[in-house]
Scaffold this motif. Structure first.
Motif, PDB file in Angstrom:
ATOM      1  N   ARG A 106       1.950   3.003  -2.491  1.00  0.00           N
ATOM      2  CA  ARG A 106       1.549   4.184  -3.524  1.00  0.00           C
ATOM      3  C   ARG A 106       0.342   4.715  -2.836  1.00  0.00           C
ATOM      4  N   LEU A 107      -0.502   4.003  -2.362  1.00  0.00           N
ATOM      5  CA  LEU A 107      -1.866   4.444  -2.058  1.00  0.00           C
ATOM      6  C   LEU A 107      -1.660   5.483  -0.848  1.00  0.00           C
ATOM      7  N   VAL A 167      -0.390   9.686 -11.434  1.00  0.00           N
ATOM      8  CA  VAL A 167      -1.511   9.167 -10.556  1.00  0.00           C
ATOM      9  C   VAL A 167      -2.842   9.426 -11.099  1.00  0.00           C
ATOM     10  N   GLU A 170       0.670  -1.004  -0.068  1.00  0.00           N
ATOM     11  CA  GLU A 170      -0.024   0.151   0.088  1.00  0.00           C
ATOM     12  C   GLU A 170       0.760   1.189  -0.110  1.00  0.00           C
ATOM     13  N   GLU A 212      -6.875   5.421  -8.361  1.00  0.00           N
ATOM     14  CA  GLU A 212      -6.070   5.380  -7.189  1.00  0.00           C
ATOM     15  C   GLU A 212      -6.231   6.467  -6.205  1.00  0.00           C
ATOM     16  N   LYS A 213      -6.618   7.685  -6.339  1.00  0.00           N
ATOM     17  CA  LYS A 213      -7.029   8.764  -5.393  1.00  0.00           C
ATOM     18  C   LYS A 213      -8.288   8.139  -4.687  1.00  0.00           C
TER      19      LYS A 213
END
Length: 240
Positions: free
Chosen positions: A132-133, A150, A130, A154-155
């Motif tokens: 990247r998140l 991005v 996790e 993903e946001k």
């Protein structure tokens, strides 16, 4: 190790880079710490500190012009929590191949409110689940992470995964807020409040005894102190 001093800065190459930003090149000098950049008089859009021995990302003066910081191939494992205060317009930060190892070490990056491009490639932290998140959640204006765009999904995923967790952590730190209904006193509060009130009243009574003008008044106040027969202000209650 070499100290980043005025002499080193004055003889460093300076030029317009590929995107027409004014840049100073401080690469490969075995610099151990960031310092003395105030002598640049905030004349640069970009500073390249790659290929040095820097261990902490801090030590900056206020550089309101600086928008790009290249600091790959160092030994950075800590980031100053006040970084954004001194680099308010920084939008690109390249931290490739440093020593950032856990997610919490990245939290200070949130102070860089203009940051839209970030590289943390070849740091141990990028291997964590996790990662990247987590970074996307901490940096809501990020457009490019590790040279990968991005995405909107993903946001959304980052918010769903971390927003509630962060709220819970903040509640634990600050304590859950209590909701008071007018006219209602929480049971947990009332005994403590009464005990404090009684203590203050007894103190007032003792002061009144010391200031009494007659023996009769002294006797009455002492009797009230012994029996607890006094009102909220600390005065003895009148006998019926």
């Amino acid at each position: 190790m070499v100290r980043l001093g005025a002499e080193l800065i004055s003889r460093a190459p300076q030029y317009l880079n590929a995107v027409k930003d004014r840049e100073i090149d401080l690469r490969g000098n075995k610099i151990a710490a960031i310092e003395n950049l105030g002598v640049t008089a905030d004349q640069y859009d970009s500073i390249d500190l790659s290929d040095n021995e820097i261990v902490k990302l801090d030590g900056f003066p206020e550089l309101r012009r600086l928008s790009t910081l290249l600091i790959s191939n160092n030994r950075i494992s800590r980031i100053s929590s006040s970084l954004g205060e001194f680099l308010p317009k920084l939008h690109t930060l390249v931290l490739t191949n440093n020593r950032l190892g856990n997610l919490a070490e990245l939290d200070p990056l949130a102070s860089l409110v203009k940051l839209h491009t970030l590289s943390l490639l070849e740091n141990v932290v990028t291997k964590l689940p996790e990662y990247r998140l987590y970074v996307i959640h901490k940096l809501p204006n990020l457009r490019l992470l590790d040279f990968s765009k991005v995405k909107a999904k993903e946001k959304i995923a980052a918010k769903a995964r971390f927003a509630s967790q962060e709220a819970e952590e903040n509640a634990k730190k600050g304590g859950a807020e209590q909701t008071f209904v007018p006219g209602e006193v929480p049971a947990a509060v009332e005994p403590a409040s009464d005990a404090k009130h009684q203590h203050l009243s007894r103190t007032a009574l003792k002061a009144a005894i010391q200031n009494a003008q007659t023996l009769a008044e002294v006797a009455r106040l002492e009797r009230a102190l012994a029996t607890g027969q006094y009102n909220g202000s600390g005065d003895a209650m009148e006998e019926g």
